[in-house]
Each structure stands twice: as structure tokens, then as C-alpha cells.
Design an enzyme around this catalytic site. Structure first.
Site, PDB file in Angstrom:
ATOM      1  CE  LYS A 134      -4.066   1.751   2.576  1.00 24.36           C
ATOM      2  NZ  LYS A 134      -4.913   1.565   3.772  1.00 24.36           N
ATOM      3  CB  SER A 183      -8.252   3.401   2.680  1.00 28.13           C
ATOM      4  OG  SER A 183      -7.421   2.715   3.604  1.00 28.13           O
ATOM      5  CB  SER A 231      -8.603   0.482   5.486  1.00 26.30           C
ATOM      6  OG  SER A 231      -9.296   1.702   5.464  1.00 26.30           O
TER       7      SER A 231
END
Ligand SMILES: [Zn+2]
Lengths: 476, 488
Positions: free
Chosen positions: B80, B155, B179
Site C-alpha cells: 500500500k 482504503s 480498510s
């Protein structure tokens, strides 16, 4: 109207741990800009603080020495405000649960003791230093200081005069130096003192409007600034004016305080608990461990020196001003030299030499054994006190032991009666007029003869012996 | 034979260890796959082709010299955008960190490297992890591999999409309120949020420090256990990381649920839950029963406050965490500023996206003098009540099951105009972070629209082994034909 001053002090002390409070960077003060930095103290994305355990130890030591209660459970908080001297735009500090609470420190006021209450002492990180001297309309930030460990020590509004404030700072500094938690160097900024000053009519208990005096470079500066500020506030009130709440600076050259910052709408720091750190849990065993490692503190040492070595209160105060000085004295006294003589020489001739050479006692060539040996030479009559002054100066320059100096320079005191008798008779014979005067009752002439004899012996004659022989020869 | 990019991490690792295939060959297969399909999915923001191949070659040299290989040898991983890496940039999908190069590797990145994993590059996310659809990225729009008109969740949408599209064998993301689990559910892969403190956060760019936790995305539960083995453990640089031993989580995968009691929160299985989702969960319950689990009703009475509490605590912490992005030391600095105040103002105004600014303002507000007690302090008290709900529930059961998300993937733009509706995407996942407990999302079938649904399994703190065991037993026996997204 009669007014009294109400003063509280906030002192920031840089704690002398090896590394910064939340990272492994060195706390070395004299490094080129931005060399003692790492991602953590620079506030790079993704970094986290870890509290330096040594910082907690030293803060507990300071708290205990200030008679504070050490919190069993305390925490760090974030204090939010924007300024480029902060790497995160929040400062990690302690808000509602500081490490040390509710202590006191005793100072001497008009010959008696007075306790100044300590509200709290809390740990926090120092900020960076903004530099505006780069030119070209640019400013820079030096992050070496960012994350240095600070202990903020806050008093109750118990101080009533500039002299008390000075005494408080002096005693506090001495304690912290004895604990080896800070070098308390005001010039280098490792001790920063702020005074909150207000005045009120004598006999009232509510507080007047206070001003905060900041950025003063010395203890005597703080003293003078407070003195000025008290007079200024009283004058303002007497003239029917009102004291404004504000931060004031100190102009040492002109000897006045001046408005630095008017009180803005109270700053909202939006404190909240620092989620990247765990609570600080100091159990009884931890506190006990620190308590047992505490050295003898200045107050206790002063009392002991007065009692054990017969020093006057004043001498004890001077001798214990620093731990090194006191250790030096105690080594000399324990070696068998006369403690009072040791104190006199330390505070007198030796101190003068040190001041001239800008040296500290522990750095000079005269070790405790040098001084002790010299005192013994005086005591056993080998040298006179006068000769000792020369020996001291020689030791200071060369580092030689006093016996060697006396031997090499032939400074041995003449204590041989037969040798001295010959000299005395010659001097008397050479000065018949003065001899007659003495015999006629003019006692002062004795001094003249002593002087002549000392001159003839280059000061090495044993003064007591000279006196005895003179009186005998003059038939007095 | 299935292509290497379709295989799981443990299959790849075993094959590399047995030298049936080289890490280089595996890496090439994945890079090729990325080239083929990532144009459509847009999961990757950076692909580190040469660095990845160099890492793979190093693993191959190690294997050739007979040295012991790490537990993720040759396994291609995506990261990420908010995990700090010396390679490439670390932007958090924000304009304010565009071009930012981290001077250090996050703790988990160091762990991956030490485990001989191959880092393929970085994947998309909502800016600073604020969002549930990855639409708040300043870089690009990532699509759900199952339906390119739909969001991948967020996310960590890029992490989920990269694994679901076979463009990574594993991915690391972060979970502050769901997330990891929500995008895993929406993309049909496994997503694990460990217990707070199980994995070091050092090098994870913080959103909400008391809630953030790093975790893996994987193609199956065994891979999640394998990845957790590698990233867990005490880190002296993270004071909140737990000083507890790390068990071998793969050892917990017994393939059954004998002796496990499964709790179903009555508050979650009401008329509010759509029938299709309820049906899928009900099927899962039957599978679990068949594997020896006992199923009981439990109650989480304060769960209805979770979203509100979360948006106070998370935004408060974020308002401080994001204060450092000011243009002084790194990242974007507005060129037009004449004064310090202007520099702050313009840099933040242009550097941050709308949702990030909204949350910074919300967080600043709830911490402000006069509002602190009513919002932040009260939220902390309710957080304790929510935690206590779970403590009580776990006296009656070993694991708790819920849907991961109230719905399957939704179309782009469906919720962007209504932040509150977007926030409710995390209604089942948020309380987990508030209670600091571990949770996993495991695929539990497809909806009529052909989109994946996720089953969430929650456990007691530091009992990741229990939820992995339950998720694995379910996965092995659910008998669903999930298939793969029809991308290529
Ligand atoms: Zn540092």
C-alpha cells in the site's frame, strides 16, 4: 498603598541523557546544524517515538530531590500548534498527568529557611532552532535541538521577591548539578527560566494581573528583571493604571523589561493523549531504585560540613557550591589537613588562581593531595604561610608536589636558633639608634627588626622564633 | 497447468524451495500479468520491475548456494502507498507527498525482505487511508477486478485489487476502521487485520495511531497465516507493539471447528441487513456447524455508536498526525507563498484532498477547548463500553461472525456525494479497531450480480490463531465455486 510581589517560576532544564528523548540521536550540543538528526526527530512520515528510559530515571531523581510525589501512572500528551521549529507541528509533552507532583525546595531567606512549593515537573521534547541569519530573505531550521529531553519545573506562586527568586534558581541549579541530571548552563540554554510576576496590596489574597518575563540569559538578569518588573507594576498601579497581561523581555543593557507579546486570545493547544506511546508506569521498586542512587544533596552536605569540619555557615555554603568543589574539600579534609585552613586556602589564594586561569578546581594541576601536603608543611613549621603562597603559585603552574618545590628552591623555613641568633645580633649591632629607641619603650620598633631579619633571610625565618630571640636579645 | 501468477504464496514458496521454479520466473510471470491486466484494474501506482527482478535473482542465488530460504522466498508482494520504502515513492496517494522518497524501510518491509519476498511495487489507496472506495486517491482510479464499473473498496483498494486480479500473491495494507477487510470482501480475497500491537506500525504513515494496524491480503487463509508469521512481533521502535511471542499461525489451521463456539451479534442480523447478504452468511453458519462449531446468539449493545465514536477518535488523531505535512521539510510546498502563514495555508489547501481536509477539520473541532469533553472524552468513554461489549461476548464464544460489509461492491460515484453513507460501509468493521481485536474477511460467495461477498470473523485480542482456524475450516469446506474475475 503597600504592595507585595507574587512570583512563580517555570524552569526548563535540558536533561543530560546521551540520546534524545524519543530517538537515538546524540544530544551533543556543539554539532554542525542538522547533523544530530534522524527520521524520528525530523518528523518524517511513518516514524514513532520511543521514550528514553534514562530520561525517566533522571526526571524521577529530580522529582525526588524536589520532594515531589512520583506518579505511579503518568502519560505523554500531544500539544498541537504550528511553527517551523517543530518537526511534527505538535510537541510531545505531559499535560494533566505529569511524572512529578507536589514537592518543595527550601531556600534561605534572611537567615531562615523558606519552602518554595513545586507544583509539578514534567517531561517534554525541546523544539528545533530557527535561524534567520542566512540572508536572501530565507530562514533555516536547525533540528539538532529538536527532541532534546526537557524537564519543566513549575513552582507555586510562593516567591515574594527578586532575591528569593535568585535563591530559588541557585538552589535548584545546585541540586540538579549534584544529581548529574543537567549541566544547567544558562548561556547554552540548558536551563531557561521564566518568571510570572504580579503584585497585590499587602494583606490581600487574590492575585493581581501577571506578566511573564522570558528570555533572560543569567540568574542575576532574572533577579534584576523581577526587581524592575515589581517596581514598574507598583508604579503603574499607583498612577491609576492597570497591569496588562503580557510576555515581557529583558533588555540587560538598559536594565528594563519591555513588551514582547501582548496576550493573544488564549492559545488552544488541543492536548490529547499521545497514542504512539504507552503510559509511564513507575512502580515502587523503580522509584526505590532511583531513590537509593541519589547522592547527598547540597543542603545536607552543607549541614554536615559545618558539623563535621567546623566550617562557618558561610564557608560551608561556598565550599558546597559545586559537587566537585565540595568533593575536593572533603578529600583534603579527610587526608588529615586542618579543614578550616583547607577551606581558607580554597576560597582564597587557590580560588584567585583558578579564576585568573578560568579553570575549574577539578581541572587544575593542584590536586587535593598537593593542597593537603602543603597544609602539612605549614603546620609542622617547614614553611611559613607567606612562603606557602609562593609554593601554591608554583604548584598551580608546574603541578609539582610542595616538598619538591621547597627543596628545589631552598624555601625551608629557618628554625635553627643558633643561626637566627647570629643574624639577630648583627641586625641589632647595625642599628644602634632603633635598639636604643626600643629599650626606651618604643615597642613599634620591633616590627622594623622583624622586617630586617626577614629581608636578610629572604622570608624563610620562622616568625615565632625570630620574635622570641629578638625579645631575649633586647632584654625585653 | 495453472500459471504461476494464479498460485498461492505457499505454493510458490514451496516450489521455489524445492527449486521446481526460480523466483525470477515467478516474478516475470507476475510482471507480465501486471502488464496484461493492470491497465484495466489500475491497482499499481508504481511497478518496480528492475528492483523486483534483482530481488528475485538474489533469492535464486541464495537457493543455488544451498542457503536456507526465508518463509516467503520468491513470493511477489504489493505494498500500500502508505508503507515507507527505500524503493520508489511513498505518497499515501496524496498530492502533498508526490515525489516523496522515504529514507528508510517500514518494519514490515524489512521483515518481508528478510523473508526473501519479492516487492513488485506499490498500490493505490484512498488518500491517507481516508475512504472506503479508493476514490479519494489523488493518483488514479482503481477498479474492482470483478466489475470494472465498481469500486474495489477502500482504503486499501489497490491491495485487494492487485491480489484479486492475480497481480500479486500477497499484499500488505492497513486497517483503521475496515480498510483491509472491506476491500478484501469487495474484491473476493482474504484480508486480515491483526490485534492492535501485533504488528509494528513503524513506517506506516499514520492516519489514526490508536486504531491503525498493518495486515495482509491473500488468496487463501493459509497465506494470511504465513504472512502474519512474517510481519508479527515486538519492534523496539514501536512502543505500542506487543512484547509477546509469535506462534506459528499456520499450525492453527486444523481444517475443522470442533470445540469452537461461534457468536452471532443479534444487533447485526436485523431487517437492516439485505436478504441476499443474510442468506450468504446463513449458508456460512451451516458450513461451520457441519465442521463442529457451536453457534450462539450474542449481543453487542453499544455497536450502534461505533461509527460516531470512530469518526471522533480517528479524526482527532488524524488532525495531529497530518499536521507535519506543512511544506517545511519535505513533500509539496506551494510556490506562491510569501509568508509562513501563507505557506501553511496554500500548501495544505492544495496538497490535501477534500475528504482529508474534512477529517482534519472535524478532528480539530472535537479536540478544541470547550468541545473536548463533549466529543473526544465522551467518545473515549464509549470506546471503553464497546470494548467491554466484546469482552462479555467472548465469555460466551470463541469467535464472532458478521458480514464484512453491508453490500457488495458499488459503482463509482455512488456514495461520493454523501460522506455519511460512505462511512456506513464500515459499520461492521469499525468496532473491531475500537476494541483492538483481530478480524479477518474471507470470501463467502457471489451475489446475484456476480460480485464477491465477505464473511467477517472476529476473535479475542492476540487470538489470531482462532480466527485463522475458523476462516480456514470454512474456506476448505464451503464448497462454493467462487471462480476468478473474468479479466483476461
Ligand atoms: Zn533523532
Amino acid at each position: 498603598m503597600q504592595y507585595e510581589a507574587v512570583i512563580g517560576m517555570e524552569v526548563h532544564v535540558e536533561i543530560n541523557t546521551k540520546s534524545k528523548i524519543f530517538c537515538g540521536c546524540s544530544t551533543n550540543f556543539h554539532a554542525p546544524p542538522n547533523t544530530n538528526v534522524c527520521p524520528i526527530c525530523l518528523g518524517m512520515p511513518g516514524v514513532m517515538p520511543v521514550l528514553n528510559r534514562e530520561m525517566v530515571n533522571k526526571s524521577i531523581a529530580a522529582g525526588l530531590a524536589l520532594n515531589c510525589t512520583i506518579s505511579r501512572w503518568s502519560k505523554m500528551d500531544r500539544k498541537n500548534y504550528f511553527y517551523p521549529d517543530q518537526s511534527k507541528n505538535y510537541q510531545i509533552s505531559q499535560y494533566d498527568l505529569p511524572l512529578c507532583l507536589g514537592g518543595w525546595l527550601e531556600i534561605e531567606v534572611n537567615g531562615g529557611p523558606k519552602r518554595i512549593g513545586i507544583t509539578r515537573a514534567h517531561m517534554e521534547e525541546d523544539t528545533a532552532r530557527n535561524v534567520h541569519t542566512l540572508g536572501g530573505g530565507r530562514s533555516g531550521v536547525d533540528f539538532n535541538r529538536c527532541g532534546m529531553p526537557l524537564l519543566e519545573i513549575v513552582t507555586e506562586p510562593d516567591i515574594r521577591s527578586a532575591d528569593e527568586a535568585y535563591a530559588y534558581l541557585t538552589e535548584l541549579k545546585q541540586i540538579l548539578q549534584y544529581l548529574d541530571v543537567s549541566d544547567c548552563n544558562m548561556e547554552e540554554g540548558s536551563l531557561r527560566a521564566e518568571a510570572n510576576i504580579s503584585v497585590r496590596p499587602v494583606g490581600t489574597t487574590s492575585f493581581g494581573t501577571k506578566t511573564e518575563v522570558k528570555n533572560v540569559a543569567s540568574f542575576s538578569g532574572v533577579q534584576k528583571a523581577i526587581e524592575f518588573e515589581i517596581k514598574r507594576q507598583i508604579k503603574t498601579l499607583n498612577e491609576g493604571g492597570a497591569v496588562m497581561q503580557e510576555t515581557r523581555g529583558w533588555d540587560a543593557d538598559r536594565g528594563i523589561t519591555f513588551t514582547q507579546r501582548q496576550k493573544e486570545s488564549a492559545h488552544d493547544y488541543r492536548y490529547f493523549p499521545e497514542p504512539d506511546l504507552v503510559p509511564i508506569v513507575v512502580d515502587a521498586a523503580w522509584e526505590q531504585g532511583v531513590a537509593e542512587s541519589l547522592p547527598e544533596l547540597p543542603q545536607a552536605r552543607r549541614a554536615r560540613f559545618a558539623k563535621d569540619y567546623g566550617l562557618s555557615a558561610y564557608d560551608a555554603q561556598v565550599i558546597t557550591a559545586s559537587q566537585d568543589y565540595a568533593d575536593y574539600f572533603e578529600t583534603v579534609a579527610r587526608s588529615g589537613a586542618d579543614p578550616k585552613q583547607a577551606a581558607n586556602w580554597m576560597m582564597g589564594d587557590l580560588q584567585a588562581l583558578l579564576v585568573d586561569a578560568k579553570q575549574e578546581i577539578q581541572d587544575g594541576l593542584i590536586t587535593p593531595s598537593h593542597l593537603s601536603n602543603m597544609l602539612k608543611l605549614i603546620e609542622d613549621g617547614t614553611i611559613s604561610g607567606k612562603i606557602a603562597k609562593d609554593v601554591l603559585a608554583d604548584m598551580f603552574a608546574s603541578g609539582k608536589q610542595p616538598e619538591a618545590i621547597v627543596r628545589e628552591k631552598g624555601l625551608l623555613q629557618i628554625s635553627d636558633s643558633a643561626a637566627l641568633e647570629g643574624i639577630v645580633r648583627r641586625i641589632l649591632a647595625d642599628n644602634p639608634k632603633q635598639t636604643a629607641e626600643f629599650r626606651a619603650g618604643k615597642e613599634q620598633v620591633l616590627g622594623f627588626f622583624v622586617g630586617q631579619i626577614m629581608k636578610a633571610t629572604q622570608g624563610k625565618a620562622n616568625p615565632k622564633l625570630v620574635n622570641d630571640i629578638l625579645r631575649r636579645e633586647l632584654g625585653a | 497447468m495453472t500459471a504461476w501468477h494464479q498460485k498461492t504464496a505457499h505454493e510458490i514458496r514451496d516450489a521455489v524451495a524445492k527449486r521446481e521454479v526460480s523466483a525470477t520466473e515467478i516474478t516475470r510471470s507476475y510482471l507480465e500479468r501486471i502488464e496484461t491486466v493492470d491497465d484495466k484494474v489500475q491497482a499499481y501506482t508504481q511497478v518496480w520491475r528492475s528492483e523486483a527482478l534483482a530481488q528475485a535473482e538474489a533469492v535464486d542465488r541464495k537457493a543455488a548456494s544451498g542457503q536456507a530460504l526465508g518463509p516467503l522466498a520468491g513470493v511477489p508482494v504489493s505494498l500500500k502507498e502508505l508503507l515507507c520504502t527505500r524503493e520508489g515513492e511513498t505518497t499515501c496517494a496524496s498530492k502533498i507527498l508526490k515525489g516523496f522518497k522515504s529514507p528508510y524501510d517500514a518494519h514490515v518491509v524489512q521483515n518481508l525482505k528478510a523473508a526473501d519476498a519479492v516487492l513488485l511495487g506499490k498500490v493505490n489507496m484512498d488518500e491517507f487511508a481516508m475512504g472506503s472506495s479508493t476514490e479519494n486517491s489523488s493518483i488514479q482510479r482503481t477498479c474492482n477486478p470483478w466489475n470494472l464499473n465498481c469500486v474495489p473498496g477502500g482504503s486499501s483498494g489497490g491491495s485487494a485489487a492487485s491480489v484479486a486480479s492475480d497481480c500479486a500473491a500477497l499484499s500488505l495494507g492497513s486497517d483503521t476502521g475496515g480498510s483491509i477487510r472491506q476491500p478484501a470482501a469487495l474484491c473476493g480475497c482474504v484480508g486480515l487485520k491483526p490485534t492492535y500491537g501485533r504488528v509494528s506500525r513503524f513506517g506506516l504513515v499514520a492516519f489514526a495511531s490508536s486504531l491503525d494496524q498493518i495486515g495482509p491480503f491473500s488468496k487463501d487463509v493459509r497465506d494470511a497465516a504465513l504472512a502474519l508469521n512474517v510481519i508479527s512481533g515486538r519492534d523496539p521502535l514501536d512502543a505500542t507493539s506487543a512484547n509477546l511471542p509469535v506462534p506459528d499461525y499456520t499450525a492453527a489451521l486444523t481444517g475443522d471447528m470442533k470445540g469452537l463456539t461461534v457468536g452471532m451479534p443479534i444487533e447485526y442480523f436485523t431487517e437492516d441487513l439485505n436478504a441476499e447478504m443474510r442468506g450468504l452468511i446463513q449458508n456460512a453458519v451451516e458450513v461451520m456447524k457441519a465442521q463442529g462449531a457451536k453457534v450462539v446468539d450474542i449481543s453487542l449493545p453499544h455497536s450502534k455508536y461505533s461509527v460516531a465514536v470512530y469518526y471522533i477518535i480517528a479524526t482527532a488523531e488524524a488532525s495531529a498526525n497530518l499536521a507535519r505535512f506543512d511544506g517545511v521539510r519535505y513533500g509539496f510546498r506551494h510556490p506562491g507563498a510569501q509568508t509562513l502563514q501563507e505557506m501553511y495555508h496554500l500548501t495544505k489547501t492544495e496538497g490535501f484532498g477534500t475528504e482529508v481536509k474534512r477529517r482534519i477539520m472535524l478532528g480539530t473541532y472535537v479536540l478544541s477547548s470547550g468541545y473536548y469533553d463533549a466529543y473526544y472524552l465522551k467518545a473515549q468513554k464509549v470506546r471503553t463500553l464497546i470494548k467491554q461489549d466484546f469482552d462479555r461476548a467472548f465469555e460466551q464464544c470463541d469467535v464472532i461472525i458478521t458480514p464484512t460489509s453491508p453490500t457488495a461492491a458499488f459503482e463509482f460515484g455512488a456514495k461520493t456525494t454523501n460522506p455519511l453513507e460512505m462511512y456506513l460501509s464500515d459499520v461492521y468493521t469499525i468496532s473491531t479497531n475500537l476494541a483492538a481485536i483481530p478480524g479477518i474477511s474471507v470470501p463467502c460467495g457471489l451475489t446475484a450480480a456476480g460480485l464477491p461477498a465477505g464473511l467477517q470473523i472476529l476473535g479475542r485480542v492476540f487470538e489470531e490463531a482462532a480466527i485463522l482456524r475458523a476462516a480456514h475450516a470454512y474456506e476448505q469446506h464451503h464448497g462454493l465455486a467462487m471462480g476468478k474475475p473474468a479479466l483476461a
